[in-house]
Design an enzyme around this catalytic site. Sequence first.
Site, PDB file in Angstrom:
ATOM      1  N   SER A 139       0.859  -1.182   0.000  1.00  0.00           N
ATOM      2  CA  SER A 139       0.000   0.000   0.000  1.00  0.00           C
ATOM      3  C   SER A 139       0.896   1.234   0.000  1.00  0.00           C
ATOM      4  O   SER A 139       2.084   1.140   0.360  1.00  0.00           O
ATOM      5  CB  SER A 139      -0.845  -0.004   1.282  1.00  0.00           C
ATOM      6  N   TYR A 152      -2.462  -1.352  10.359  1.00  0.00           N
ATOM      7  CA  TYR A 152      -2.398  -1.433   8.894  1.00  0.00           C
ATOM      8  C   TYR A 152      -1.042  -0.942   8.381  1.00  0.00           C
ATOM      9  O   TYR A 152      -0.386  -1.604   7.574  1.00  0.00           O
ATOM     10  CB  TYR A 152      -3.541  -0.597   8.309  1.00  0.00           C
TER      11      TYR A 152
END
Length: 257
Positions: A139, A152
């Site tokens: 990401s 995350y």
Amino acid sequence: MSVTGKTALITGSNSGIGLGIAQELARAGANVVLNSYTDNQEDHALAEEISRETNTTARYIQADLSKGDAARALVEKAGQVDILINNAGIQHVAPIDEFPAEKWDMIIAIMLSSVFHTTAAALPMMRKAGWGRVVNIASAHGLTASPYKSAYVSAKHGVVGMTKVVALETAREPITANAICPGYVRTPLVEAQIPDTAKKYNMTEEEVIEKVLLERQPSKEFATTEQLGGVAAFLCSDAAAQITGTTISVDGGWTAL
Ligand code: NAD
């Protein structure tokens, strides 16, 4: 060498980016294995549809990737894995001092530890076959941080680090390992964040998309699952044989800021 006839296992692929990558690899001629933690008729129907449309073999195998042994068993059940796309993911947003410990454990298990387990199980198969590709869906949050996303961001930075380790351990072999770092892609994972954020900032959902989600994405456009499928297919191509241990951002300029 093309991906025709290769078997690609894509974790977390009954929706969003994983499904987009599975569709693109099947279009390129790969046999795909779809996965998620559910085992519904719709899950198997997705695989049947891909088979029909692309004239390849597509299967769906259930596995809950929060469990290490299930992640390894998924690879074994796939039979052969030439291309491993580690994509499964979830999100939880909270300040670190309020972040539920069980959410932390779950995010790290699904998004970091499962990548370790599937990779460990798939590498011997790739070595035996004399060819392999590991593509980790990290990401922009594997390269930068945002508040309230401690688990995350930690998992995604971990995945970027693990990608480099796998690349170094396979550097002398016809195997590559790379990470794709998407900015925002409009998938169920992102859709789920919109109502809560709207409530939190007292904004409309349109304002959340423009002022919060795409605030850091200079293109002001979401990346698409088709674009991510194309980048994954490129990383599996011969042109990418010397690309290993790196990250490819698909983020509309986010990490250039
Ligand atoms: P999504 O919710 O559509 O897909 C997530 C997939 O993971 C689903 O198939 C889901 O069933 C699966 N999954 C969740 N828990 C699982 C478990 N315990 N076992 C097996 N499968 C499980 O979301 P997405 O946006 O397509 O996300 C895919 C990946 O892309 C994630 O790793 C996410 O972090 C990453 N990503 C997404 C974006 C974005 O903007 N959408 C941006 C950067 C990175």
